[in-house]
Design an enzyme around this catalytic site. Structure first.
Site, PDB file in Angstrom:
ATOM      1  N   LYS A 111      29.607  47.728  58.517  1.00 47.52           N
ATOM      2  CA  LYS A 111      29.918  49.071  57.984  1.00 47.52           C
ATOM      3  C   LYS A 111      29.732  49.117  56.480  1.00 47.52           C
ATOM      4  CE  LYS A 111      33.115  50.654  61.570  1.00 47.52           C
ATOM      5  NZ  LYS A 111      34.496  50.974  61.899  1.00 47.52           N
ATOM      6  N   LYS A 192      25.260  49.513  71.014  1.00 47.15           N
ATOM      7  CA  LYS A 192      26.407  49.905  71.850  1.00 47.15           C
ATOM      8  C   LYS A 192      26.627  51.417  71.786  1.00 47.15           C
ATOM      9  CE  LYS A 192      30.117  49.725  68.620  1.00 47.15           C
ATOM     10  NZ  LYS A 192      31.332  49.371  68.077  1.00 47.15           N
ATOM     11  N   LYS A 195      30.788  56.202  68.773  1.00 46.20           N
ATOM     12  CA  LYS A 195      31.209  57.548  68.360  1.00 46.20           C
ATOM     13  C   LYS A 195      30.307  58.068  67.256  1.00 46.20           C
ATOM     14  CE  LYS A 195      36.108  56.583  68.598  1.00 46.20           C
ATOM     15  NZ  LYS A 195      36.445  55.785  67.424  1.00 46.20           N
TER      16      LYS A 195
HETATM   17  P1  TYM Z   1      37.633  52.697  68.404  1.00 46.84           P
HETATM   18  O1  TYM Z   1      38.323  54.013  68.198  1.00 46.84           O
HETATM   19  O2  TYM Z   1      36.347  52.495  67.726  1.00 46.84           O
HETATM   20  O3  TYM Z   1      37.418  52.445  69.929  1.00 46.84           O
HETATM   21  C1  TYM Z   1      38.468  52.628  70.855  1.00 46.84           C
HETATM   22  C2  TYM Z   1      38.351  51.582  71.954  1.00 46.84           C
HETATM   23  O4  TYM Z   1      37.114  51.722  72.651  1.00 46.84           O
HETATM   24  C3  TYM Z   1      36.430  50.473  72.693  1.00 46.84           C
HETATM   25  N1  TYM Z   1      34.984  50.706  72.683  1.00 46.84           N
HETATM   26  C4  TYM Z   1      34.141  50.282  73.631  1.00 46.84           C
HETATM   27  N2  TYM Z   1      34.330  49.576  74.764  1.00 46.84           N
HETATM   28  C5  TYM Z   1      33.235  49.325  75.518  1.00 46.84           C
HETATM   29  N3  TYM Z   1      31.988  49.724  75.207  1.00 46.84           N
HETATM   30  C6  TYM Z   1      31.735  50.429  74.079  1.00 46.84           C
HETATM   31  N4  TYM Z   1      30.506  50.831  73.780  1.00 46.84           N
HETATM   32  C7  TYM Z   1      32.850  50.733  73.237  1.00 46.84           C
HETATM   33  N5  TYM Z   1      32.965  51.406  72.061  1.00 46.84           N
HETATM   34  C8  TYM Z   1      34.275  51.370  71.735  1.00 46.84           C
HETATM   35  C9  TYM Z   1      36.889  49.750  71.439  1.00 46.84           C
HETATM   36  O5  TYM Z   1      36.698  48.359  71.540  1.00 46.84           O
HETATM   37  C10 TYM Z   1      38.351  50.144  71.398  1.00 46.84           C
HETATM   38  O6  TYM Z   1      39.110  49.324  72.249  1.00 46.84           O
HETATM   39  N6  TYM Z   1      40.174  49.869  65.248  1.00 46.84           N
HETATM   40  C11 TYM Z   1      40.203  50.394  66.587  1.00 46.84           C
HETATM   41  C12 TYM Z   1      41.472  51.171  66.877  1.00 46.84           C
HETATM   42  C13 TYM Z   1      42.727  50.404  66.598  1.00 46.84           C
HETATM   43  C14 TYM Z   1      43.303  49.439  67.453  1.00 46.84           C
HETATM   44  C15 TYM Z   1      44.465  48.994  66.752  1.00 46.84           C
HETATM   45  C16 TYM Z   1      42.953  48.913  68.693  1.00 46.84           C
HETATM   46  C17 TYM Z   1      43.505  50.541  65.483  1.00 46.84           C
HETATM   47  N7  TYM Z   1      44.568  49.660  65.593  1.00 46.84           N
HETATM   48  C18 TYM Z   1      45.288  48.014  67.318  1.00 46.84           C
HETATM   49  C19 TYM Z   1      43.783  47.949  69.251  1.00 46.84           C
HETATM   50  C20 TYM Z   1      44.939  47.492  68.565  1.00 46.84           C
HETATM   51  C21 TYM Z   1      39.030  51.347  66.745  1.00 46.84           C
HETATM   52  O7  TYM Z   1      38.603  51.962  65.792  1.00 46.84           O
HETATM   53  O8  TYM Z   1      38.628  51.512  68.020  1.00 46.84           O
END
Ligand code: TYM
Length: 325
Positions: A111, A192, A195
């Protein structure tokens, strides 16, 4: 009961990857385990953002998660910034995290490369994640593959803190779905599903209308040749479609491959499976009243603070701060 927790950052639109990687796993376990589900709005501030969009998406994400089955009576359901103990613990954990450790995170490298002005919060992003996790003594963190390294960092920090200042934190571990821990983009199956994809063509959004979902699947990039085989290294497009089918209907991608002789048949089956999985989420989303969702979030934050307050006091004492009288 071991606690499970996961979070969602309100940047971009929630998609099938989020659903399979984290939403479905956390919701399916919420009756059996002590569960925390939250919107990590503070994490959305680590990149350039539009304030009005972050606010709008925070409510939208909460509504989608409720529509997908998060039950605020069965789990703790909250917005990160409503519980100030997340940021309080963040600072305390920064005092137990190395600069080099944060700099080594793959997501930070990726990033920061794309930014002209790199925010300090992008570097400390995983420390805030560690705070989210450790604040609630979390044992299991259902996430997609891309978050694995961050959960490992949280575990390392917890271990170091416990060794230096005495037993304070539960050691967390990431748990991934059996298939599709990294769902790929339909239009560019070597990246992947994300968003922040440049084009929406390869992203199956949770709030897309059924005919839009169907069209995106039917236009998915496939590979040279005509065989339906599961081979992610050589046939990423078809393998991704098989993975989607397996995660929506059960079974393994390898077994499912044997059922199809043509790409068009496979795509029809995937489109049906995706619509069957996501259409009810969209329908419930449209029925939910925003005022009801706000109330759910208020109650969730109040309940969370009852747990988080004593935890932060414990950490402050362990690390050497004088308690106020
Ligand atoms: P975020 O919002 O980017 O994604 C949310 C969840 O979706 C999963 N994910 C995927 N899984 C499979 N295939 C994909 N293509 C894919 N894209 C996204 C992510 O792995 C995630 O589980 N930093 C984190 C949010 C967060 C968090 C935490 C998670 C903040 N604090 C504490 C767990 C524990 C995030 O931005 O995820």
């Amino acid at each position: 009961m071991p606690r499970r927790l996961t979070g969602f950052t309100p940047s971009g639109d929630l998609h099938l990857g989020n659903h399979i990687g984290a939403i479905a796993p956390i919701i399916s376990g919420q009756a059996a385990a002590d569960t925390v589900v939250f919107i990590s709005d503070l994490h959305a501030l680590t990149l350039e953002h539009d304030p009005a969009q972050v606010r709008r998406r925070t409510l939208e994400f909460a509504t989608v998660l409720l529509a997908a089955g998060a039950d605020p009576d069965a789990c703790l359901f909250l917005v990160q910034s409503h519980v100030p103990e997340h940021t309080e613990l963040h600072y305390l954990l920064e005092c137990a995290t190395g600069f080099g450790e944060a700099q080594r995170m793959i997501q930070f490298k990726e990033k920061s490369r794309r930014q002209q002005h790199v925010r300090l919060s992008l570097l400390t992003y995983p420390v805030l994640m560690a705070a989210d996790i450790l604040l609630y003594d979390t044992a299991e963190v259902p996430v997609g593959e891309d978050q694995r390294q961050h959960v490992e960092l949280a575990r390392d920090v917890a271990q170091r803190f416990n060794a230096r200042y005495g037993q304070t934190f539960t050691l967390p571990q990431a748990v991934h779905p059996p298939v599709a821990a990294r769902l790929m983009d339909l239009a560019a199956p070597d990246t992947k599903m994300s968003k922040s994809a440049a084009s929406p063509a390869g992203t199956l959004r949770l709030l897309d209308e059924p005919d839009v979902l169907r069209r995106k699947v039917m236009r998915a990039v496939t590979d040279a040749g005509t065989d339906v085989t599961y081979d992610p290294g050589h046939r990423p497009g078809v393998s991704n479609l098989l993975t989607i089918l397996a995660s929506c209907t059960g079974g393994s991608p390898e077994q499912l491959a044997a059922r199809f002789t043509r790409y068009s048949e496979l795509k029809e089956a995937v489109a049906d499976a995706v619509v069957t999985t996501l259409a009810p989420v969209r329908e419930r989303y449209l029925e939910l009243d925003p005022d009801h969702v706000r109330l759910v979030l208020r109650t969730g934050a109040e309940r969370a603070r009852d747990l988080a307050g004593p935890k932060v006091r414990q950490v402050k004492e362990a690390i050497g701060l004088l308690p106020p009288v």
